[in-house]
Design an enzyme around this catalytic site. Structure first.
Site, PDB file in Angstrom:
ATOM      1  N   ASP A  15       0.650  -1.184   0.124  1.00  0.00           N
ATOM      2  CA  ASP A  15       0.026   0.018  -0.008  1.00  0.00           C
ATOM      3  C   ASP A  15       0.636   1.280   0.063  1.00  0.00           C
ATOM      4  OD1 ASP A  15      -2.459   1.559   0.077  1.00  0.00           O
ATOM      5  OD2 ASP A  15      -2.707   1.279   2.155  1.00  0.00           O
ATOM      6  N   HIS A  32       2.765   3.394  -8.993  1.00  0.00           N
ATOM      7  CA  HIS A  32       2.558   1.738  -9.281  1.00  0.00           C
ATOM      8  C   HIS A  32       4.028   1.325 -10.139  1.00  0.00           C
ATOM      9  CE1 HIS A  32      -1.247   1.870  -7.841  1.00  0.00           C
ATOM     10  NE2 HIS A  32      -1.757   2.420  -8.916  1.00  0.00           N
ATOM     11  N   LEU A 126      10.724 -20.422  -4.139  1.00  0.00           N
ATOM     12  CA  LEU A 126       9.600 -19.556  -3.440  1.00  0.00           C
ATOM     13  C   LEU A 126       8.422 -19.773  -4.435  1.00  0.00           C
ATOM     14  CD1 LEU A 126       8.877 -17.089  -1.604  1.00  0.00           C
ATOM     15  CD2 LEU A 126       9.764 -15.736  -3.456  1.00  0.00           C
TER      16      LEU A 126
HETATM   17  C1  FPP Z   1      -1.859   0.193  -3.471  1.00  0.00           C
HETATM   18  O1  FPP Z   1      -1.511   1.480  -3.444  1.00  0.00           O
HETATM   19  C2  FPP Z   1      -1.639  -0.387  -4.718  1.00  0.00           C
HETATM   20  C3  FPP Z   1      -2.016  -0.801  -5.519  1.00  0.00           C
HETATM   21  C4  FPP Z   1      -3.826  -1.220  -5.490  1.00  0.00           C
HETATM   22  C5  FPP Z   1      -1.933  -1.687  -6.691  1.00  0.00           C
HETATM   23  C6  FPP Z   1      -0.760  -2.389  -6.491  1.00  0.00           C
HETATM   24  C7  FPP Z   1      -0.060  -2.868  -7.748  1.00  0.00           C
HETATM   25  C8  FPP Z   1       1.199  -2.842  -8.054  1.00  0.00           C
HETATM   26  C9  FPP Z   1       2.064  -3.043  -6.859  1.00  0.00           C
HETATM   27  C10 FPP Z   1       1.550  -2.962  -9.410  1.00  0.00           C
HETATM   28  C11 FPP Z   1       1.155  -4.287 -10.193  1.00  0.00           C
HETATM   29  C12 FPP Z   1       1.380  -5.517  -9.647  1.00  0.00           C
HETATM   30  C13 FPP Z   1       2.502  -6.194 -10.070  1.00  0.00           C
HETATM   31  C14 FPP Z   1       2.743  -7.432  -9.782  1.00  0.00           C
HETATM   32  C15 FPP Z   1       3.550  -5.809 -11.077  1.00  0.00           C
HETATM   33  P1  FPP Z   1      -2.511   2.681  -3.537  1.00  0.00           P
HETATM   34  O2  FPP Z   1      -2.462   3.205  -5.158  1.00  0.00           O
HETATM   35  O3  FPP Z   1      -3.660   2.421  -3.019  1.00  0.00           O
HETATM   36  O4  FPP Z   1      -1.854   3.843  -2.862  1.00  0.00           O
HETATM   37  P2  FPP Z   1      -2.572   5.055  -1.940  1.00  0.00           P
HETATM   38  O5  FPP Z   1      -3.213   4.406  -0.879  1.00  0.00           O
HETATM   39  O6  FPP Z   1      -1.349   5.851  -1.439  1.00  0.00           O
HETATM   40  O7  FPP Z   1      -3.206   5.772  -2.920  1.00  0.00           O
END
Ligand code: FPP
Length: 239
Positions: A15, A32, A126
């Site tokens: 997050d 991201h 893993l």
């Molecule tokens: C949370 O941060 C992140 C997500 C909901 C998306 C996660 C996606 C990735 C890490 C990239 C795609 C996945 C892979 C495996 C390459 P947020 O956007 O909710 O952040 P915030 O709470 O600060 O707005």
């Protein structure tokens, strides 16, 4: 640090990508993109520490409600992430798996994911589990539907419903429950992650935003876990 043989399954709620981007004066999608380095560190360190399963909460059932452009970006990133990393992951004997309603993914990322799962299916290192279109409530709902179907067809009776028979109908029944669930960015919630499986998981929260999360932060989380006395509602489990 000694390999902690009690740490079999690590779950991570990644997050804070959006806040990381904002704090750097960037668009959310850049957060991201920056997440990839943290994923690399987590996979590498878990592999070194003898962790058997690492589940990353990459996209929740609720994340479909985000602006369309962001959803498309994350899906495209998922596809390119697998493409870019599959050779390395395979060489390092990582087995790629997925948990969630993955049939809801667009065809491009889905076929990349399926190819990666097939290619790495017999790897013995893993288990990297990507939770995609995943929701704990959706998983429990899907298990209940399977059970109802099994009762309808006479395979089982109502009296056969036990915690074990429910567990065996979760998305990945062979995967043990997570020992620890880590959430970055200061939020202290499970947000629908592994609801059934987290009944006795240790929870670890850190203020570090996911794109800044590095192996030293994971090391701190593992050290914290090692110092906790794990209890399963009965007696001290003997550590
Ligand atoms: C949370 O941060 C992140 C997500 C909901 C998306 C996660 C996606 C990735 C890490 C990239 C795609 C996945 C892979 C495996 C390459 P947020 O956007 O909710 O952040 P915030 O709470 O600060 O707005």
């Amino acid at each position: 640090m000694v390999v902690d043989k009690f740490l079999t399954h690590v779950g991570i709620i990644m997050d804070g990508n959006g806040r990381w981007a904002r704090s750097h004066g960037l668009q959310r999608i850049e957060g991201h993109k920056a997440a990839e380095k943290a994923i690399h560190d987590a996979v590498e360190y878990c592999g070194e520490m003898g962790v058997e399963y690492l589940t990353l909460y990459a996209f929740s059932t609720e994340n479909w409600k985000r602006p369309k452009a962001e959803v498309i970006f994350i899906m495209t990133l998922l596809k390119s992430f697998i493409k870019r990393n599959i050779d390395d992951l395979d060489r390092n004997r990582v087995r790629i798996r997925a948990s969630g309603r993955i049939d809801d993914l667009p065809s491009g990322p889905l076929s990349e994911l399926r190819n990666a799962m097939t290619r790495t299916g017999s790897n013995k290192g893993l288990n990297l589990i990507l939770a995609l279109s995943y929701g704990g409530r959706a998983e429990i709902t899907d298990a209940m539907r399977t059970i109802a179907g099994d009762i309808e067809t006479g395979r089982i009776q109502t009296s056969d419903i036990t915690e074990e028979s429910i567990s065996s109908r979760m998305y990945l029944p062979d995967v043990p429950d997570p020992d620890i669930i880590i959430r970055t960015s200061g939020e202290q919630r499970l947000s629908n992650f592994l609801l059934w499986e987290s009944a006795y998981s240790e929870l670890y929260f850190t203020d570090v935003l996911w794109p800044d999360f590095r192996r030293e932060h994971l090391e701190e989380a593992f050290e914290d876990y090692r110092l906790r006395r794990r209890r399963f509602g009965d007696i001290d489990s003997g550590r």
